[in-house]
Design an enzyme around this catalytic site. Structure first.
Site, short mmCIF file in Angstrom:
data_model
loop_
_atom_site.label_atom_id
_atom_site.label_comp_id
_atom_site.label_asym_id
_atom_site.label_seq_id
_atom_site.Cartn_x
_atom_site.Cartn_y
_atom_site.Cartn_z
CB SER A 148 20.89 -12.80 72.87
OG SER A 148 20.95 -13.05 74.26
CE LYS B 52 19.64 -16.57 74.22
NZ LYS B 52 19.33 -15.36 74.96
CB SER C 172 16.50 -12.95 74.02
OG SER C 172 17.83 -13.21 73.66
CE LYS D 46 17.57 -13.77 70.15
NZ LYS D 46 17.64 -12.55 70.97
#
Length: 300
Positions: free
Chosen positions: A71, A74, A132, A249
């Site tokens: 993720s 993202k 997320s 992140k």
């Protein structure tokens, strides 16, 4: 041999220290330079750290080896959305059943968006980056891609992600998904991901979102009433455990293992970096802390 003006100053400083009897003061003159700090050992298979201000490299470990990114993908999803011309963060997006079906089918992390609710682009970005949410990622790709079908819009959006990577000069990054649930060719490197994050952090909305620990969205239901969503908690544990953390992140997956793109500011200096394929949530955070400490020590 000491030469030049610096040498004269150094000799004078030494003379002053010795004549005053403060022999210990000369220790400052022989202190190790900042770059002599010992590089840490990390469990993650890949790592990279840079000085965010100058882009200069502070640490590498398999920094250009392509790996699945989970993720952390993202970050690029958010960057592409925030780069849209005439972007209205308060524009509303209606949540489709396809988004919720997708996260259920893939057993993916989600923001638990409710089908039929109207959610703003700003809220979707929080849902994307904090818990997320792959449902939020799908909604954004569908909204900001172009085409007459959802599949065409998603393909168009992923194309924008790859164009952005190319424009950043990244040679080892490719996306085949809007959220990191790839189809075999979703990859990047610690160096490339760090550069993507550094570029994304130039956007004030992005910076605000990724340093937020918790966010409660109020959405509009099908009947026009207001729904208060359960708070979205940021999956980046460094925000609570490492002083100065400002983002960025997390990522994980069967192939990606445990990833973290991280950034922190101390004494006006920002260190940004990435660890890929660590062994657990706790370990990716420990790896990141070691690299941040090392980065700040290097910067002095």
């Amino acid at each position: 041999m000491i030469t030049g003006i610096k040498g004269i100053r150094l000799r004078r400083a030494t003379a002053v220290a010795v004549t005053s009897g403060a022999l210990l003061a000369t220790g400052a003159l022989t202190a190790a330079p900042a770059q002599a700090v010992t590089a840490p050992s990390i469990v993650a298979k890949g790592g990279y750290v840079m000085n965010n201000a100058s882009g200069s490299t502070l640490y590498t470990k398999a920094a250009d080896t392509r790996r699945s990114t989970g993720s952390t993908t993202k970050i690029m999803t958010a960057k592409v959305v925030l780069a849209q011309s005439n972007l209205n963060l308060d524009a509303k997006v209606t949540i489709q059943k396809a988004y919720s079906d997708y996260v259920v089918r893939n057993n993916a992390s989600q923001a638990h968006l409710i089908v039929g609710d109207k959610v703003t682009v700003r809220q979707l970005l929080y849902g994307l980056m904090l818990p997320s949410g792959c449902d939020a990622a799908y909604a954004l790709a569908d909204k900001f891609g172009s085409g007459s079908t959802r599949a065409a819009r998603v393909k168009s959006f992923i194309g924008k992600m790859n164009t952005t990577a190319k424009n950043l000069g990244l040679k080892n990054t490719h996306f085949d998904s809007f959220d990191g649930i790839g189809n075999g060719s979703n990859y990047s490197t610690p160096r490339d991901l760090t550069k993507i994050a550094s570029s994304a952090m130039k956007n004030s909305t992005f910076r605000t979102i990724v340093k937020t620990k918790s966010y409660t969205a109020k959405t509009i239901t099908k009947t026009g009433s207001t729904r208060t969503m359960n708070p979205w908690k940021n999956t980046n544990g460094l925000l609570s455990s490492y002083s100065g953390t400002i983002g960025v992140k997390t990522g994980s997956g069967p192939e990606a293992k445990y990833c973290l793109v991280f950034a922190a500011t101390r004494n006006g200096k920002t260190v940004i970096g990435t660890v890929l394929a660590s062994s657990s949530i706790a370990q990716r955070e420990a790896d990141a802390k070691r690299l941040l400490n090392y980065g700040f020590a290097r910067l002095g």
